[in-house]
Scaffold this motif. Structure first.
Motif, mmCIF file in Angstrom:
data_model
loop_
_atom_site.group_PDB
_atom_site.id
_atom_site.type_symbol
_atom_site.label_atom_id
_atom_site.label_comp_id
_atom_site.label_asym_id
_atom_site.label_seq_id
_atom_site.Cartn_x
_atom_site.Cartn_y
_atom_site.Cartn_z
ATOM 1 N N GLU A 68 -17.298 52.150 22.340
ATOM 2 C CA GLU A 68 -17.395 50.795 22.590
ATOM 3 C C GLU A 68 -17.437 50.543 24.028
ATOM 4 O OE1 GLU A 68 -15.607 52.331 20.170
ATOM 5 O OE2 GLU A 68 -17.056 51.490 18.534
ATOM 6 N N ARG A 69 -17.021 51.286 24.963
ATOM 7 C CA ARG A 69 -17.204 51.097 26.467
ATOM 8 C C ARG A 69 -18.793 51.301 26.693
ATOM 9 N NH1 ARG A 69 -12.162 54.450 29.141
ATOM 10 N NH2 ARG A 69 -10.513 53.850 27.743
ATOM 11 N N ASN A 70 -19.326 52.216 26.221
ATOM 12 C CA ASN A 70 -20.782 52.283 26.422
ATOM 13 C C ASN A 70 -21.510 51.132 25.857
ATOM 14 O OD1 ASN A 70 -20.754 54.935 27.673
ATOM 15 N ND2 ASN A 70 -21.410 55.951 25.517
ATOM 16 N N SER A 71 -20.966 50.632 24.912
ATOM 17 C CA SER A 71 -21.757 49.519 24.378
ATOM 18 C C SER A 71 -21.419 48.242 25.217
ATOM 19 C CB SER A 71 -20.992 49.073 23.049
ATOM 20 O OG SER A 71 -21.429 49.730 22.032
ATOM 21 N N LEU A 72 -20.464 48.086 25.654
ATOM 22 C CA LEU A 72 -19.826 46.997 26.687
ATOM 23 C C LEU A 72 -20.708 47.467 28.010
ATOM 24 C CD1 LEU A 72 -17.860 44.698 27.090
ATOM 25 C CD2 LEU A 72 -16.528 46.368 28.215
ATOM 26 N N LEU A 73 -21.015 48.405 28.400
ATOM 27 C CA LEU A 73 -21.661 48.726 29.561
ATOM 28 C C LEU A 73 -23.294 48.185 29.132
ATOM 29 C CD1 LEU A 73 -20.383 51.839 30.669
ATOM 30 C CD2 LEU A 73 -20.313 49.956 32.127
ATOM 31 N N LEU A 74 -23.945 48.694 28.245
ATOM 32 C CA LEU A 74 -25.214 48.222 27.849
ATOM 33 C C LEU A 74 -25.278 46.483 27.675
ATOM 34 C CD1 LEU A 74 -25.908 50.807 24.904
ATOM 35 C CD2 LEU A 74 -27.154 50.592 27.240
ATOM 36 N N ALA A 75 -24.267 46.055 27.344
ATOM 37 C CA ALA A 75 -24.314 44.572 27.103
ATOM 38 C C ALA A 75 -24.233 43.960 28.638
ATOM 39 C CB ALA A 75 -23.159 44.019 26.542
ATOM 40 N N GLY A 76 -23.627 44.600 29.676
ATOM 41 C CA GLY A 76 -23.554 44.235 30.923
ATOM 42 C C GLY A 76 -24.989 44.631 31.686
ATOM 43 N N GLY A 77 -25.760 45.223 31.269
ATOM 44 C CA GLY A 77 -27.175 45.667 31.624
ATOM 45 C C GLY A 77 -27.008 46.951 32.430
ATOM 46 N N TYR A 78 -25.891 47.822 32.105
ATOM 47 C CA TYR A 78 -25.830 49.135 32.742
ATOM 48 C C TYR A 78 -25.880 50.421 31.970
ATOM 49 C CZ TYR A 78 -23.494 46.022 36.060
ATOM 50 O OH TYR A 78 -23.038 45.032 37.065
ATOM 51 N N HIS A 117 -15.145 58.161 11.357
ATOM 52 C CA HIS A 117 -14.985 57.388 9.713
ATOM 53 C C HIS A 117 -14.574 58.280 8.916
ATOM 54 C CE1 HIS A 117 -18.738 54.810 11.395
ATOM 55 N NE2 HIS A 117 -17.557 54.375 11.643
ATOM 56 N N TRP A 118 -13.651 59.465 9.213
ATOM 57 C CA TRP A 118 -12.878 60.248 8.349
ATOM 58 C C TRP A 118 -14.000 61.166 7.532
ATOM 59 C CZ3 TRP A 118 -7.637 60.736 8.274
ATOM 60 C CH2 TRP A 118 -6.896 59.846 8.955
ATOM 61 N N LEU A 173 -5.251 53.773 8.316
ATOM 62 C CA LEU A 173 -6.583 53.131 8.387
ATOM 63 C C LEU A 173 -6.375 52.056 8.869
ATOM 64 C CD1 LEU A 173 -9.506 53.698 7.697
ATOM 65 C CD2 LEU A 173 -9.179 52.779 5.507
ATOM 66 N N ASP A 174 -5.347 50.922 8.445
ATOM 67 C CA ASP A 174 -5.286 49.569 8.938
ATOM 68 C C ASP A 174 -5.144 49.711 10.533
ATOM 69 O OD1 ASP A 174 -5.663 48.487 6.396
ATOM 70 O OD2 ASP A 174 -3.519 48.268 5.877
ATOM 71 N N THR A 180 -9.672 49.702 16.841
ATOM 72 C CA THR A 180 -11.262 49.874 17.061
ATOM 73 C C THR A 180 -12.126 48.485 16.761
ATOM 74 O OG1 THR A 180 -11.792 50.932 14.876
ATOM 75 C CG2 THR A 180 -10.797 52.304 16.593
ATOM 76 N N GLY A 181 -11.634 47.874 15.659
ATOM 77 C CA GLY A 181 -12.680 46.792 15.096
ATOM 78 C C GLY A 181 -13.801 47.200 14.358
ATOM 79 N N ASP A 182 -13.790 48.563 13.875
ATOM 80 C CA ASP A 182 -14.950 49.234 13.215
ATOM 81 C C ASP A 182 -15.000 48.575 11.961
ATOM 82 O OD1 ASP A 182 -16.833 51.060 12.079
ATOM 83 O OD2 ASP A 182 -16.154 52.387 13.431
ATOM 84 N N PRO A 183 -16.452 47.989 11.688
ATOM 85 C CA PRO A 183 -16.774 47.212 10.382
ATOM 86 C C PRO A 183 -16.891 48.216 9.431
ATOM 87 C CG PRO A 183 -18.485 47.209 11.923
ATOM 88 C CD PRO A 183 -17.472 47.583 12.819
ATOM 89 N N PHE A 184 -17.287 49.587 9.477
ATOM 90 C CA PHE A 184 -17.361 50.588 8.667
ATOM 91 C C PHE A 184 -15.796 50.856 7.945
ATOM 92 C CE2 PHE A 184 -16.924 54.995 7.045
ATOM 93 C CZ PHE A 184 -18.113 55.008 6.447
#
Length: 262
Positions: A68-78, A117-118, A173-174, A180-184
């Protein structure tokens, strides 16, 4: 999928969601990151564009998983800061060797390697005592070990303390979903909670740990489980790997394993 979805969200929105997930105020986060609360507010509302260094610093304070850090960077344009290799890739040789050594050394007790995801990545030969008799559709890759454990056509009918064990797994799991906030994982929790069978039960207040009591043709076995993760990972795959090892919880189980009971 998560990365692509999150990358489409404004970076400020993602920062706010992670801050709220950690139950921190803007002032709390600002104090941890040694910046002003006003700056955090400007970043979240889009009035200021965060630098890559600032995103990494905030990610560290918010304990955001590497993916998710990578996702955050992508959202920031990095560009992403953390690589993601397969276990079979050359840079992962030392990690793969360490995993193989742990799995082999843990025999005759069961041990499995799971991803975020186990899903089972690997396991030693002793895992066969758990999978024997389970429905074939549960053993088709990717094998989800939580589904395999609690499904009525999986291990569940042979788990003597199913209610207690089910409660233990759902609680873990909870906690992972909150972290993580992972929807899966959220969908998986809904699926597992809907399975028929013994309802989750409260933990024994006098118990130090929750055992797995498992019925086999050779008698009931009792296990204690532990989770091993790699320290200070800098690769997404490594950060998401966990080794679940099962140890004999009593002398009869240890003796039965030594004799090769299944």
């Amino acid at each position: 999928m998560t990365t692509l979805i999150e990358a489409q969200q404004p970076v400020g929105t993602l920062l706010r969601r992670w801050r709220e997930r950690r139950r921190l105020s803007q002032l709390d986060l600002a104090s941890r990151a040694e910046v002003s609360a006003r700056h955090v507010s400007f970043l979240e509302t889009g009035r200021s564009k965060p630098t890559k260094a600032m995103l990494l610093k905030l990610s560290e304070q918010l304990e955001i998983p590497l993916r998710e850090r990578n996702s955050l960077l992508l959202a920031g344009g990095y560009a992403p800061a953390y690589p993601e290799h397969q276990l079979s890739d050359v840079p992962m040789a030392a990690v793969a060797d360490a995993i193989a050594a742990i799995l082999g050394a843990h025999l005759p007790a069961p041990a499995v390697v799971v991803d975020r995801h186990w899903n089972m990545i690997d396991g030693n030969a002793a895992v066969a005592m758990f999978t024997e008799g389970c429905a074939l559709h549960l053993l088709e890759p990717p094998v989800n070990v939580l589904r395999l454990s609690l499904h009525p056509e999986g291990m569940a009918p042979r788990i003597v303390n199913l209610g207690q064990w089910r409660s233990h797994l759902l609680h873990r799991l909870d906690h992972q979903i909150v972290t993580t906030g992972d929807p899966f994982l959220a969908a998986l929790a809904d699926e597992l909670s809907a399975y028929p069978g013994e309802s989750p039960t409260d933990h024994d207040p006098d118990a130090l740990v929750v055992p797995l009591r498992f019925a086999t043709p050779g008698g009931e076995l009792a296990f204690l489980s532990t989770t091993t993760v790699f320290g200070t990972p800098m690769d997404v795959t490594v950060a998401e790997l966990a080794i679940e090892t099962f140890y004999p919880a009593d002398a009869p189980t240890a003796a039965a394993l030594a004799e090769g009971v299944r």
